[in-house]
Design a protein around this motif. Sequence first.
Motif, short mmCIF file in Angstrom:
data_model
loop_
_atom_site.label_atom_id
_atom_site.label_comp_id
_atom_site.label_asym_id
_atom_site.label_seq_id
_atom_site.Cartn_x
_atom_site.Cartn_y
_atom_site.Cartn_z
N ALA A 196 26.83 50.42 35.84
CA ALA A 196 27.19 51.39 34.79
C ALA A 196 26.92 50.86 33.39
O ALA A 196 27.01 49.66 33.13
N ASN A 197 26.59 51.78 32.49
CA ASN A 197 26.48 51.45 31.06
C ASN A 197 27.85 51.46 30.40
O ASN A 197 28.13 50.66 29.51
N PHE A 198 28.70 52.40 30.84
CA PHE A 198 30.05 52.53 30.29
C PHE A 198 31.05 52.70 31.43
O PHE A 198 30.75 53.39 32.41
N ALA A 199 32.21 52.07 31.29
CA ALA A 199 33.28 52.24 32.27
C ALA A 199 34.51 52.80 31.56
O ALA A 199 35.01 52.19 30.61
N ILE A 200 34.98 53.97 32.01
CA ILE A 200 36.17 54.59 31.44
C ILE A 200 37.38 54.12 32.23
O ILE A 200 37.49 54.36 33.44
N LEU A 201 38.29 53.41 31.56
CA LEU A 201 39.52 52.96 32.20
C LEU A 201 40.52 54.10 32.13
O LEU A 201 41.04 54.44 31.06
N ALA A 202 40.81 54.72 33.27
CA ALA A 202 41.62 55.94 33.30
C ALA A 202 42.81 55.80 34.24
O ALA A 202 43.24 56.78 34.85
N PHE A 203 43.34 54.59 34.35
CA PHE A 203 44.54 54.38 35.16
C PHE A 203 45.75 54.20 34.25
O PHE A 203 45.63 54.27 33.01
N LYS A 204 46.91 53.95 34.82
CA LYS A 204 48.14 53.81 34.03
C LYS A 204 48.15 52.45 33.32
O LYS A 204 47.73 51.43 33.89
N PRO A 205 48.64 52.40 32.06
CA PRO A 205 48.67 51.13 31.33
C PRO A 205 49.37 50.00 32.07
O PRO A 205 48.96 48.85 31.97
N LYS A 206 50.40 50.32 32.84
CA LYS A 206 51.15 49.29 33.56
C LYS A 206 50.29 48.60 34.63
O LYS A 206 50.65 47.51 35.10
N ASP A 207 49.17 49.20 35.01
CA ASP A 207 48.31 48.64 36.05
C ASP A 207 47.20 47.75 35.49
O ASP A 207 46.37 47.25 36.24
N LEU A 208 47.20 47.54 34.16
CA LEU A 208 46.11 46.78 33.54
C LEU A 208 46.07 45.33 34.02
O LEU A 208 44.98 44.81 34.32
N LYS A 209 47.21 44.66 34.11
CA LYS A 209 47.22 43.26 34.53
C LYS A 209 46.70 43.11 35.95
O LYS A 209 45.93 42.20 36.25
N GLU A 210 47.14 44.00 36.83
CA GLU A 210 46.65 43.96 38.21
C GLU A 210 45.15 44.19 38.25
O GLU A 210 44.41 43.51 38.98
N PHE A 211 44.66 45.14 37.44
CA PHE A 211 43.23 45.42 37.39
C PHE A 211 42.46 44.19 36.91
O PHE A 211 41.43 43.82 37.49
N SER A 212 42.96 43.54 35.86
CA SER A 212 42.25 42.38 35.31
C SER A 212 42.21 41.22 36.30
O SER A 212 41.21 40.49 36.36
#
Length: 262
Positions: free
Chosen positions: A60-76
């Motif tokens: 992808a050229n761009f990735a839209i992060l569209a999940f809940k803010p509380k899930d950011l650490k798990e995503f990272s």
Amino acid sequence: MYAKMQIFIIGCGKIGSAFAKVLAPHFNVLLYNRSFEKAQALAKETQSEAVSLQTGLSEANFAILAFKPKDLKEFSSNLPSLEDPSTIFLSTLAGTSLSTLETLLPSYTHIRVMPNLPLSVGAGALGLTTTMELTTQQRENIEKLFAPCGKSFWLSEAKLEAFTPLAGSGPAFIATIIESMAEAGIAMGLSAEESLEITLQTMKGVVNVVQEVGKHPAELRWDTCSPGGVSIAGVRRMEAKGLRSAVIESFLATYEALLKDK
């Protein structure tokens, strides 16, 4: 720069789904969700493709992060490592600062995006901010990406926090006013359908006059109110009931709640 941009939407909830439905007719859309079945269902609906994180970030050229803010650490913590990540992250995570994104996802360029739900019909307002140096081409591509969603506004990060209540929460308040006007019409003898249709047309008309003719809202109000007439009687009652103050305080309460959650 891109023959047809590849857009990777991470999270297939309300906002992610809205982006997918609006963007899929214009771009190559890739979808990812923790529940892969949910991504597959949305992919089928929008004629997109459900993929893994690794695949999406690689292509992808761009990735839209569209999940809940509380899930950011798990995503990272689950983010696959790429040798030379070139994907630009477009974060819709409300209240999540650029500095937080840069700390948790240090290898990527970050744009914060504040959308609102009217984007689902191409009439959204989207606030954009970044601390990164973007090329003219990158900025143009981001604006091209969001053009099917509505109108974009580049703002400082501090102003984006004010944009969030105004545009993000604003539809809820405007919907409340529309509902109240329609119910007033019912009280005066119109059917619910008639009243709502008249209310919506009146709203559209006012927006068009303010936006296209360039009249200030106060000027339009004065043009509508004839001396000693029925409209000024209604405006007087609105002022007595504190409508203007209630609207302002509603937005400020939303703003204060947003800052408190940070």
